[in-house]
Design a protein around this motif. Sequence first.
Motif, PDB file in Angstrom:
ATOM      1  N   LEU A 190      52.611  52.253  51.003  1.00 15.44           N
ATOM      2  CA  LEU A 190      51.123  51.626  49.900  1.00 15.44           C
ATOM      3  C   LEU A 190      51.109  51.026  48.819  1.00 15.44           C
ATOM      4  N   PRO A 191      50.187  50.363  48.528  1.00 16.25           N
ATOM      5  CA  PRO A 191      50.090  50.332  46.804  1.00 16.25           C
ATOM      6  C   PRO A 191      50.080  51.672  46.492  1.00 16.25           C
ATOM      7  N   GLU A 192      50.553  51.989  45.043  1.00 18.40           N
ATOM      8  CA  GLU A 192      50.503  52.601  43.968  1.00 18.40           C
ATOM      9  C   GLU A 192      49.345  53.423  43.950  1.00 18.40           C
ATOM     10  N   ASP A 193      48.562  52.723  43.335  1.00 16.05           N
ATOM     11  CA  ASP A 193      47.524  53.474  43.015  1.00 16.05           C
ATOM     12  C   ASP A 193      45.968  52.315  43.747  1.00 16.05           C
ATOM     13  N   PRO A 194      45.710  52.352  45.081  1.00 14.56           N
ATOM     14  CA  PRO A 194      44.960  51.065  45.551  1.00 14.56           C
ATOM     15  C   PRO A 194      43.818  50.415  44.799  1.00 14.56           C
ATOM     16  N   ASP A 195      43.324  52.375  44.544  1.00 12.55           N
ATOM     17  CA  ASP A 195      41.693  52.117  44.047  1.00 12.55           C
ATOM     18  C   ASP A 195      41.759  50.351  42.298  1.00 12.55           C
ATOM     19  N   ALA A 196      43.325  51.576  41.487  1.00 10.25           N
ATOM     20  CA  ALA A 196      43.682  50.293  40.618  1.00 10.25           C
ATOM     21  C   ALA A 196      43.847  48.856  41.073  1.00 10.25           C
ATOM     22  N   SER A 197      44.194  48.986  42.407  1.00  9.95           N
ATOM     23  CA  SER A 197      44.796  47.293  42.767  1.00  9.95           C
ATOM     24  C   SER A 197      43.375  46.374  42.898  1.00  9.95           C
ATOM     25  N   ALA A 198      42.406  46.853  43.358  1.00 10.60           N
ATOM     26  CA  ALA A 198      41.054  46.943  44.122  1.00 10.60           C
ATOM     27  C   ALA A 198      40.164  45.657  42.609  1.00 10.60           C
ATOM     28  N   ARG A 199      40.537  46.957  41.545  1.00  5.85           N
ATOM     29  CA  ARG A 199      39.844  46.528  40.275  1.00  5.85           C
ATOM     30  C   ARG A 199      40.368  45.443  39.899  1.00  5.85           C
ATOM     31  N   ALA A 200      41.733  45.626  40.234  1.00  5.44           N
ATOM     32  CA  ALA A 200      42.448  44.039  39.263  1.00  5.44           C
ATOM     33  C   ALA A 200      42.044  43.627  40.110  1.00  5.44           C
ATOM     34  N   LEU A 201      42.202  43.309  41.452  1.00  2.00           N
ATOM     35  CA  LEU A 201      41.188  41.428  42.652  1.00  2.00           C
ATOM     36  C   LEU A 201      40.153  41.541  42.091  1.00  2.00           C
ATOM     37  N   ARG A 202      38.979  42.142  41.912  1.00  2.92           N
ATOM     38  CA  ARG A 202      38.101  42.840  41.737  1.00  2.92           C
ATOM     39  C   ARG A 202      37.783  41.584  40.557  1.00  2.92           C
ATOM     40  N   ASP A 203      38.404  41.943  39.543  1.00  4.86           N
ATOM     41  CA  ASP A 203      37.902  41.170  37.769  1.00  4.86           C
ATOM     42  C   ASP A 203      38.947  40.115  37.909  1.00  4.86           C
ATOM     43  N   ALA A 204      40.138  39.948  38.476  1.00  9.92           N
ATOM     44  CA  ALA A 204      40.551  39.073  38.527  1.00  9.92           C
ATOM     45  C   ALA A 204      40.030  37.028  39.610  1.00  9.92           C
ATOM     46  N   ILE A 205      38.975  38.296  40.491  1.00 12.01           N
ATOM     47  CA  ILE A 205      38.450  36.938  40.900  1.00 12.01           C
ATOM     48  C   ILE A 205      37.187  37.013  40.129  1.00 12.01           C
ATOM     49  N   THR A 206      35.996  37.606  40.260  1.00  9.95           N
ATOM     50  CA  THR A 206      35.445  37.076  39.028  1.00  9.95           C
ATOM     51  C   THR A 206      35.180  36.881  38.180  1.00  9.95           C
ATOM     52  N   THR A 207      36.339  37.111  36.943  1.00 10.78           N
ATOM     53  CA  THR A 207      36.618  36.251  36.049  1.00 10.78           C
ATOM     54  C   THR A 207      36.577  35.257  36.511  1.00 10.78           C
ATOM     55  N   ALA A 208      37.724  34.394  37.088  1.00  5.44           N
ATOM     56  CA  ALA A 208      37.527  33.328  38.177  1.00  5.44           C
ATOM     57  C   ALA A 208      36.984  32.272  38.864  1.00  5.44           C
TER      58      ALA A 208
END
Length: 243
Positions: A131-149
């Motif tokens: 599994l991802p090391e920290d799935p919640d952190a992975s979700a936040r990183a994805l959300r932030d990148a997509i929202t920024t883009a």
Amino acid sequence: MTTPTTQFSAFGLEPFPTIAPGDDIPAAIMSALTAGNLTLQPGDVLAVASKIVSTAEKRYVDLSSVIPGPEALALSARTGKPAPIVQLILDESTEHFVAGDRGPIIATHRLGLQLTSAGVDRAGTGGAWLLPEDPDASARALRDAITTATGVTVAVVICDSDGRADRAGATVISIGAAGIAPLRITTYTGKRQEETFTDLVAAAAGLILGQRGRGVPVALLRGLEYESDDAGVTAMLHRGHRP
């Protein structure tokens, strides 16, 4: 209390680029949106299969590097699972039990998630994905990148297929989330109920994501009513903790 959802739409992002270790998932999502002539709208929820997150985060393990111990060897003999896979399950979990005579192995992952095989996913005969090391952190990183883009506020739920100890087959649950409250509180005739809302989202997306080999690792859900929250899936686990 969250306003009930009366209707929603769901779309698979396809064709979706094949994800390799180290790849940029937000860029792949943007590419798939463009290919499908889709534009994100505020409040959209992106449900992302954990497999591509694990792949991008290089969570691959070469089974030749895993040395099974006595407990793994005994569990392997009982369940028929390869001993290195069983050792990874033990390494990734804090406790486990075998459902039925020969499995599956239901394990409490060190993150607090109770999962079939502790979320360890075989990769052919020579490897496995964790599994991802920290799935919640992975979700936040994805959300932030997509929202920024895009400039559009969205939520992300990371989904994983999982079996049940009491039945055959697999369903889809949430293991990470960002921008969406993991629990939904509803009331009816004076009764208050907490619902594992991100699991409901994951299950709905699972109708599109499918299981092994489906090739659609991201679904877009539109029209859901939800509270914006970054507490993550960890917040609703009885024994959850952040790495």
